[in-house]
Motif scaffolding. Structure first.
Motif, PDB file in Angstrom:
ATOM      1  N   ASP A   6      46.435   0.663   5.328  1.00 53.12           N
ATOM      2  CA  ASP A   6      46.147   1.281   3.988  1.00 53.12           C
ATOM      3  C   ASP A   6      44.519   1.345   3.827  1.00 53.12           C
ATOM      4  O   ASP A   6      44.102   2.312   3.208  1.00 53.12           O
ATOM      5  CB  ASP A   6      47.003   0.600   2.995  1.00 53.12           C
ATOM      6  CG  ASP A   6      48.212   0.432   3.077  1.00 53.12           C
ATOM      7  OD1 ASP A   6      48.845   1.700   3.036  1.00 53.12           O
ATOM      8  OD2 ASP A   6      49.016  -0.549   3.077  1.00 53.12           O
ATOM      9  N   VAL A   7      43.997   0.176   4.172  1.00 51.07           N
ATOM     10  CA  VAL A   7      42.600   0.013   3.706  1.00 51.07           C
ATOM     11  C   VAL A   7      41.945  -0.566   5.156  1.00 51.07           C
ATOM     12  O   VAL A   7      42.453  -1.480   5.895  1.00 51.07           O
ATOM     13  CB  VAL A   7      42.246  -0.980   2.922  1.00 51.07           C
ATOM     14  CG1 VAL A   7      40.768  -1.097   2.379  1.00 51.07           C
ATOM     15  CG2 VAL A   7      43.039  -0.514   1.467  1.00 51.07           C
ATOM     16  N   LEU A   8      40.952   0.331   5.595  1.00 47.20           N
ATOM     17  CA  LEU A   8      39.806  -0.262   6.703  1.00 47.20           C
ATOM     18  C   LEU A   8      38.675  -0.802   6.099  1.00 47.20           C
ATOM     19  O   LEU A   8      38.032  -0.134   5.462  1.00 47.20           O
ATOM     20  CB  LEU A   8      39.693   1.031   7.522  1.00 47.20           C
ATOM     21  CG  LEU A   8      38.943   0.932   9.065  1.00 47.20           C
ATOM     22  CD1 LEU A   8      39.807  -0.157   9.767  1.00 47.20           C
ATOM     23  CD2 LEU A   8      38.735   2.118   9.586  1.00 47.20           C
ATOM     24  N   ILE A   9      38.523  -2.039   6.473  1.00 50.45           N
ATOM     25  CA  ILE A   9      37.111  -2.673   5.896  1.00 50.45           C
ATOM     26  C   ILE A   9      36.332  -2.672   7.172  1.00 50.45           C
ATOM     27  O   ILE A   9      36.663  -3.477   8.231  1.00 50.45           O
ATOM     28  CB  ILE A   9      37.489  -3.906   5.324  1.00 50.45           C
ATOM     29  CG1 ILE A   9      38.235  -3.867   4.108  1.00 50.45           C
ATOM     30  CG2 ILE A   9      36.222  -4.753   5.225  1.00 50.45           C
ATOM     31  CD1 ILE A   9      38.819  -5.132   3.759  1.00 50.45           C
ATOM     32  N   VAL A  10      34.981  -2.403   7.130  1.00 47.97           N
ATOM     33  CA  VAL A  10      34.036  -2.435   8.208  1.00 47.97           C
ATOM     34  C   VAL A  10      33.078  -3.757   7.810  1.00 47.97           C
ATOM     35  O   VAL A  10      32.492  -3.518   6.730  1.00 47.97           O
ATOM     36  CB  VAL A  10      33.195  -1.409   8.417  1.00 47.97           C
ATOM     37  CG1 VAL A  10      31.965  -1.463   9.445  1.00 47.97           C
ATOM     38  CG2 VAL A  10      34.029  -0.053   8.974  1.00 47.97           C
ATOM     39  N   VAL A  30      45.948  -4.160   5.882  1.00 43.05           N
ATOM     40  CA  VAL A  30      44.385  -4.089   6.008  1.00 43.05           C
ATOM     41  C   VAL A  30      43.804  -4.312   7.440  1.00 43.05           C
ATOM     42  O   VAL A  30      44.395  -5.348   8.289  1.00 43.05           O
ATOM     43  CB  VAL A  30      43.795  -5.229   5.074  1.00 43.05           C
ATOM     44  CG1 VAL A  30      42.167  -5.061   5.158  1.00 43.05           C
ATOM     45  CG2 VAL A  30      44.169  -5.016   3.718  1.00 43.05           C
ATOM     46  N   ARG A  31      43.067  -3.461   7.918  1.00 40.34           N
ATOM     47  CA  ARG A  31      42.351  -3.934   9.223  1.00 40.34           C
ATOM     48  C   ARG A  31      40.887  -3.845   8.997  1.00 40.34           C
ATOM     49  O   ARG A  31      40.322  -3.133   8.440  1.00 40.34           O
ATOM     50  CB  ARG A  31      42.336  -2.656  10.250  1.00 40.34           C
ATOM     51  CG  ARG A  31      41.953  -2.628  11.541  1.00 40.34           C
ATOM     52  CD  ARG A  31      42.358  -1.506  12.481  1.00 40.34           C
ATOM     53  NE  ARG A  31      43.837  -1.627  12.812  1.00 40.34           N
ATOM     54  CZ  ARG A  31      44.322  -0.714  13.347  1.00 40.34           C
ATOM     55  NH1 ARG A  31      43.382   0.273  13.902  1.00 40.34           N
ATOM     56  NH2 ARG A  31      45.806  -0.701  13.761  1.00 40.34           N
ATOM     57  N   VAL A  32      40.305  -5.071   9.649  1.00 40.99           N
ATOM     58  CA  VAL A  32      38.906  -5.416   9.551  1.00 40.99           C
ATOM     59  C   VAL A  32      38.335  -5.152  10.934  1.00 40.99           C
ATOM     60  O   VAL A  32      38.731  -5.547  11.900  1.00 40.99           O
ATOM     61  CB  VAL A  32      38.610  -7.070   9.112  1.00 40.99           C
ATOM     62  CG1 VAL A  32      37.353  -7.102   8.995  1.00 40.99           C
ATOM     63  CG2 VAL A  32      39.472  -7.094   7.699  1.00 40.99           C
ATOM     64  N   LEU A  33      37.199  -4.224  10.791  1.00 39.54           N
ATOM     65  CA  LEU A  33      36.314  -4.164  12.008  1.00 39.54           C
ATOM     66  C   LEU A  33      35.062  -4.982  12.066  1.00 39.54           C
ATOM     67  O   LEU A  33      34.498  -4.698  11.268  1.00 39.54           O
ATOM     68  CB  LEU A  33      36.125  -2.638  12.241  1.00 39.54           C
ATOM     69  CG  LEU A  33      37.276  -1.720  12.123  1.00 39.54           C
ATOM     70  CD1 LEU A  33      36.640   0.042  12.360  1.00 39.54           C
ATOM     71  CD2 LEU A  33      38.254  -1.896  13.340  1.00 39.54           C
ATOM     72  N   HIS A 155      35.610   3.778  22.484  1.00 38.34           N
ATOM     73  CA  HIS A 155      36.441   5.076  22.125  1.00 38.34           C
ATOM     74  C   HIS A 155      37.733   4.838  21.164  1.00 38.34           C
ATOM     75  O   HIS A 155      38.549   5.548  21.409  1.00 38.34           O
ATOM     76  CB  HIS A 155      36.571   5.898  23.418  1.00 38.34           C
ATOM     77  CG  HIS A 155      35.582   6.101  24.314  1.00 38.34           C
ATOM     78  ND1 HIS A 155      34.591   7.044  24.074  1.00 38.34           N
ATOM     79  CD2 HIS A 155      35.200   5.548  25.446  1.00 38.34           C
ATOM     80  CE1 HIS A 155      33.728   7.152  25.060  1.00 38.34           C
ATOM     81  NE2 HIS A 155      34.047   6.204  25.904  1.00 38.34           N
ATOM     82  N   ALA A 156      37.745   3.655  20.783  1.00 36.39           N
ATOM     83  CA  ALA A 156      38.501   3.479  19.852  1.00 36.39           C
ATOM     84  C   ALA A 156      38.742   4.200  18.498  1.00 36.39           C
ATOM     85  O   ALA A 156      37.621   4.434  17.988  1.00 36.39           O
ATOM     86  CB  ALA A 156      38.991   1.873  19.437  1.00 36.39           C
ATOM     87  N   GLN A 157      39.726   4.588  18.006  1.00 30.40           N
ATOM     88  CA  GLN A 157      40.116   5.192  16.856  1.00 30.40           C
ATOM     89  C   GLN A 157      40.951   4.327  15.739  1.00 30.40           C
ATOM     90  O   GLN A 157      41.915   3.859  16.127  1.00 30.40           O
ATOM     91  CB  GLN A 157      40.519   6.623  17.143  1.00 30.40           C
ATOM     92  CG  GLN A 157      39.888   7.639  17.697  1.00 30.40           C
ATOM     93  CD  GLN A 157      40.320   8.983  18.104  1.00 30.40           C
ATOM     94  OE1 GLN A 157      40.780   9.540  16.834  1.00 30.40           O
ATOM     95  NE2 GLN A 157      40.244   9.657  18.983  1.00 30.40           N
ATOM     96  N   HIS A 158      40.506   4.512  14.479  1.00 30.22           N
ATOM     97  CA  HIS A 158      41.223   3.665  13.555  1.00 30.22           C
ATOM     98  C   HIS A 158      41.307   4.938  12.288  1.00 30.22           C
ATOM     99  O   HIS A 158      40.448   5.405  11.850  1.00 30.22           O
ATOM    100  CB  HIS A 158      40.568   2.702  12.882  1.00 30.22           C
ATOM    101  CG  HIS A 158      40.029   1.804  14.209  1.00 30.22           C
ATOM    102  ND1 HIS A 158      40.772   0.746  14.623  1.00 30.22           N
ATOM    103  CD2 HIS A 158      38.687   1.729  14.919  1.00 30.22           C
ATOM    104  CE1 HIS A 158      40.056   0.080  15.834  1.00 30.22           C
ATOM    105  NE2 HIS A 158      38.892   0.790  15.941  1.00 30.22           N
ATOM    106  N   THR A 159      42.333   4.799  11.959  1.00 32.06           N
ATOM    107  CA  THR A 159      42.673   5.691  10.343  1.00 32.06           C
ATOM    108  C   THR A 159      43.158   4.974   9.452  1.00 32.06           C
ATOM    109  O   THR A 159      43.987   3.943   9.566  1.00 32.06           O
ATOM    110  CB  THR A 159      43.769   6.840  10.855  1.00 32.06           C
ATOM    111  OG1 THR A 159      44.792   6.197  11.457  1.00 32.06           O
ATOM    112  CG2 THR A 159      43.372   7.707  11.926  1.00 32.06           C
ATOM    113  N   ALA A 160      42.735   5.235   8.159  1.00 32.67           N
ATOM    114  CA  ALA A 160      43.261   4.812   6.980  1.00 32.67           C
ATOM    115  C   ALA A 160      43.089   5.546   5.788  1.00 32.67           C
ATOM    116  O   ALA A 160      42.631   6.643   5.899  1.00 32.67           O
ATOM    117  CB  ALA A 160      42.334   3.430   6.707  1.00 32.67           C
TER     118      ALA A 160
END
Length: 209
Positions: A6-10, A30-33, A155-160
């Protein structure tokens, strides 16, 4: 696009990790990069500290992180004294705030950033709705009709559905999003260090400018 979360936090600093825990407790995925490597438990005090006021302490307690900060890496203070270099520290032109005057005891805590970051990371890692990905410096951002796609290292991809930039003063998210900032030099320098004082701190945060 089917989003990964839902939410991608850098940014896996104090703000990013706190927000990830708060969102996960509201049932968001939530995914944190984090651009840096895997955090390690601090074995000794670092150079950076933060003054945590009672409201922030309550938030950290509600998130479940506050009690994980070691007692020797957080110090309560009941008074704050502020003065400039050309005035006396206890003169009429100095400022003093006390917890008793404000009805808040203690007035706050001085906490080592490394210890607080580690406590927040441990909390985030324990929540089912949070994933922290290290060594993931953001390289590009693509805003699409149904969300956002972020390209990171290797080359990783993340979608949110929502992207949040919590990656500091030189935010890569801000730069890639085309958000302008105005910078101004204060023509000053700061020295950050740990010192051992001859006298006790008297439960006071001393700030001399």
């Amino acid at each position: 696009m089917k989003p990964d979360c839902d939410v991608l936090i850098v940014g896996g600093g104090l703000v990013g990790l706190s927000l990830s825990c708060a969102l996960a407790k509201q049932s968001y995925r939530v995914r944190v990069l984090e651009a840096g490597s895997l955090f390690e438990s601090p074995e000794q005090p670092g150079l950076r500290v933060s003054a945590i006021n009672p409201s922030s302490q309550r938030l950290l307690s509600e998130l479940g992180a506050w009690d994980s900060v070691p007692d020797d890496l957080r110090c309560p203070f009941s008074r704050m004294r502020v003065w400039d270099e050309d005035v006396a520290p206890f003169g009429d032109r100095s400022l003093e705030f006390t917890g008793s005057d404000l009805g808040v005891v203690p007035l706050g805590h001085i906490v080592h950033n490394d210890a607080l970051q580690w406590a927040l990371y441990q909390t985030a890692a324990s929540l089912a709705g949070v994933e922290v990905v290290f060594d993931s410096r953001v390289e590009d951002i693509a805003v699409e009709p149904d969300g956002v796609r972020v390209f990171s290292a290797k080359h990783a991809q993340h979608t949110a559905q929502l992207l949040i930039g919590a990656d500091g003063m030189r935010s890569q998210v801000r730069t890639l999003s085309g958000i302008d900032v105005v910078r101004k030099s204060y023509a000053q320098q700061g020295i950050v260090c740990n010192v051992r004082t001859e006298r006790d701190h008297e439960n006071t945060a001393w700030q001399r400018f």
